[in-house]
Design a protein around this motif. Structure first.
Motif, PDB file in Angstrom:
ATOM      1  N   ALA A  15      11.374   4.003 -11.994  1.00 22.95           N
ATOM      2  CA  ALA A  15      11.291   4.945 -13.093  1.00 22.95           C
ATOM      3  C   ALA A  15       9.843   5.407 -13.259  1.00 22.95           C
ATOM      4  N   ASP A  16       8.908   4.490 -13.173  1.00 16.66           N
ATOM      5  CA  ASP A  16       7.474   4.748 -13.184  1.00 16.66           C
ATOM      6  C   ASP A  16       6.934   4.230 -11.866  1.00 16.66           C
ATOM      7  N   GLN A  17       5.708   4.554 -11.581  1.00 17.85           N
ATOM      8  CA  GLN A  17       5.083   4.028 -10.368  1.00 17.85           C
ATOM      9  C   GLN A  17       4.356   2.734 -10.697  1.00 17.85           C
ATOM     10  N   PRO A  18       4.582   1.667  -9.930  1.00 21.71           N
ATOM     11  CA  PRO A  18       3.841   0.431 -10.156  1.00 21.71           C
ATOM     12  C   PRO A  18       2.345   0.663  -9.929  1.00 21.71           C
ATOM     13  N   GLY A  19       1.522   0.013 -10.730  1.00 19.40           N
ATOM     14  CA  GLY A  19       0.073   0.128 -10.570  1.00 19.40           C
ATOM     15  C   GLY A  19      -0.403  -0.570  -9.313  1.00 19.40           C
ATOM     16  N   SER A  20      -1.570  -0.195  -8.873  1.00 21.45           N
ATOM     17  CA  SER A  20      -2.113  -0.789  -7.645  1.00 21.45           C
ATOM     18  C   SER A  20      -2.418  -2.279  -7.827  1.00 21.45           C
ATOM     19  N   ASP A  21      -2.587  -2.730  -9.069  1.00 18.20           N
ATOM     20  CA  ASP A  21      -2.878  -4.136  -9.318  1.00 18.20           C
ATOM     21  C   ASP A  21      -1.632  -4.936  -9.703  1.00 18.20           C
ATOM     22  N   TRP A  22      -0.460  -4.336  -9.615  1.00 24.08           N
ATOM     23  CA  TRP A  22       0.796  -5.018  -9.933  1.00 24.08           C
ATOM     24  C   TRP A  22       1.212  -5.931  -8.792  1.00 24.08           C
ATOM     25  N   MET A  23       1.924  -7.006  -9.136  1.00 21.98           N
ATOM     26  CA  MET A  23       2.511  -7.827  -8.088  1.00 21.98           C
ATOM     27  C   MET A  23       3.625  -7.008  -7.415  1.00 21.98           C
ATOM     28  N   VAL A  40      19.333 -11.012  -7.905  1.00 24.48           N
ATOM     29  CA  VAL A  40      18.687  -9.899  -8.591  1.00 24.48           C
ATOM     30  C   VAL A  40      19.353  -8.631  -8.075  1.00 24.48           C
ATOM     31  N   THR A  41      19.931  -7.843  -8.990  1.00 22.00           N
ATOM     32  CA  THR A  41      20.702  -6.671  -8.586  1.00 22.00           C
ATOM     33  C   THR A  41      20.003  -5.354  -8.886  1.00 22.00           C
ATOM     34  N   LYS A  42      18.978  -5.378  -9.725  1.00 19.16           N
ATOM     35  CA  LYS A  42      18.259  -4.149 -10.065  1.00 19.16           C
ATOM     36  C   LYS A  42      16.826  -4.509 -10.431  1.00 19.16           C
ATOM     37  N   LEU A  43      15.887  -3.672 -10.007  1.00 18.18           N
ATOM     38  CA  LEU A  43      14.489  -3.872 -10.354  1.00 18.18           C
ATOM     39  C   LEU A  43      13.816  -2.513 -10.398  1.00 18.18           C
ATOM     40  N   GLU A  44      13.069  -2.253 -11.497  1.00 14.19           N
ATOM     41  CA  GLU A  44      12.366  -0.988 -11.605  1.00 14.19           C
ATOM     42  C   GLU A  44      11.078  -1.163 -12.401  1.00 14.19           C
ATOM     43  N   ALA A  45      10.127  -0.293 -12.131  1.00 17.53           N
ATOM     44  CA  ALA A  45       8.896  -0.232 -12.911  1.00 17.53           C
ATOM     45  C   ALA A  45       9.159   0.717 -14.065  1.00 17.53           C
ATOM     46  N   ASP A  46       8.965   0.224 -15.295  1.00 15.63           N
ATOM     47  CA  ASP A  46       9.237   1.064 -16.453  1.00 15.63           C
ATOM     48  C   ASP A  46       8.402   0.593 -17.638  1.00 15.63           C
ATOM     49  N   ASP A  47       7.815   1.519 -18.349  1.00 17.23           N
ATOM     50  CA  ASP A  47       7.042   1.224 -19.555  1.00 17.23           C
ATOM     51  C   ASP A  47       5.940   0.190 -19.311  1.00 17.23           C
ATOM     52  N   GLY A  48       5.291   0.261 -18.173  1.00 18.22           N
ATOM     53  CA  GLY A  48       4.171  -0.629 -17.885  1.00 18.22           C
ATOM     54  C   GLY A  48       4.550  -2.044 -17.502  1.00 18.22           C
ATOM     55  N   ARG A  49       5.797  -2.265 -17.103  1.00 16.68           N
ATOM     56  CA  ARG A  49       6.248  -3.605 -16.703  1.00 16.68           C
ATOM     57  C   ARG A  49       7.394  -3.465 -15.710  1.00 16.68           C
ATOM     58  N   TRP A  50       7.709  -4.577 -15.056  1.00 14.32           N
ATOM     59  CA  TRP A  50       8.895  -4.649 -14.215  1.00 14.32           C
ATOM     60  C   TRP A  50      10.093  -4.964 -15.110  1.00 14.32           C
ATOM     61  N   ASP A  62      19.504  -9.390 -18.109  1.00 17.68           N
ATOM     62  CA  ASP A  62      18.368  -8.554 -17.757  1.00 17.68           C
ATOM     63  C   ASP A  62      17.086  -9.316 -18.051  1.00 17.68           C
ATOM     64  N   PHE A  63      15.999  -8.887 -17.415  1.00 11.56           N
ATOM     65  CA  PHE A  63      14.709  -9.546 -17.614  1.00 11.56           C
ATOM     66  C   PHE A  63      13.595  -8.525 -17.506  1.00 11.56           C
ATOM     67  N   ARG A  64      12.463  -8.899 -18.039  1.00 14.37           N
ATOM     68  CA  ARG A  64      11.245  -8.106 -17.918  1.00 14.37           C
ATOM     69  C   ARG A  64      10.159  -9.027 -17.382  1.00 14.37           C
ATOM     70  N   ALA A  65       9.274  -8.467 -16.586  1.00 11.77           N
ATOM     71  CA  ALA A  65       8.179  -9.270 -16.042  1.00 11.77           C
ATOM     72  C   ALA A  65       6.879  -8.502 -16.202  1.00 11.77           C
ATOM     73  N   ASP A  66       5.903  -9.165 -16.770  1.00 13.19           N
ATOM     74  CA  ASP A  66       4.569  -8.595 -16.865  1.00 13.19           C
ATOM     75  C   ASP A  66       4.054  -8.435 -15.436  1.00 13.19           C
ATOM     76  N   PRO A  67       3.607  -7.274 -15.063  1.00 10.65           N
ATOM     77  CA  PRO A  67       3.210  -7.045 -13.663  1.00 10.65           C
ATOM     78  C   PRO A  67       1.982  -7.841 -13.229  1.00 10.65           C
ATOM     79  N   ARG A  68       1.253  -8.397 -14.162  1.00  9.76           N
ATOM     80  CA  ARG A  68       0.052  -9.158 -13.816  1.00  9.76           C
ATOM     81  C   ARG A  68       0.174 -10.648 -14.109  1.00  9.76           C
TER      82      ARG A  68
END
Length: 86
Positions: A15-23, A40-50, A62-68
């Motif tokens: 949905a968004d582009q992952p940042g260059s410093d994201w895992m 894991v059936t779905k994963l997307e970058a959205d609102d500054g997080r996975w 569902d889950f959210r992961a801090d990209p850092r």
């Protein structure tokens, strides 16, 4: 039971582009599997997080992961209502 990941069944929507410093997405999937998800059936970058969906304890969650921070968090069971909002 050991978790698994199948590239053919994963909906990797960006949905968004992952940042260059994201895992990387694969690392998020591995962390989710270590946190108890069996799939894991779905994963997307959205609102500054996975944001992802998967199976945990036999239920679609569902889950959210801090990209850092590199840890999945905020798990909840998916209901029809929450699935329709996604």
């Amino acid at each position: 039971m050991r978790g698994y990941f199948s590239a053919g069944s994963l909906d990797l929507a960006i949905a968004d582009q992952p940042g260059s410093d994201w895992m990387p997405a694969q690392q998020v999937i591995e962390k989710a599997l270590k946190a108890g998800y069996t799939q894991v059936t779905k994963l997307e970058a959205d609102d500054g997080r996975w944001e992802g969906e998967g199976i945990k304890n036999g239920q679609k969650m569902d889950f959210r992961a801090d990209p850092r921070r590199h840890q999945p968090r905020k798990t909840r069971r998916l209901t029809l209502r929450s699935a329709l909002r996604a």
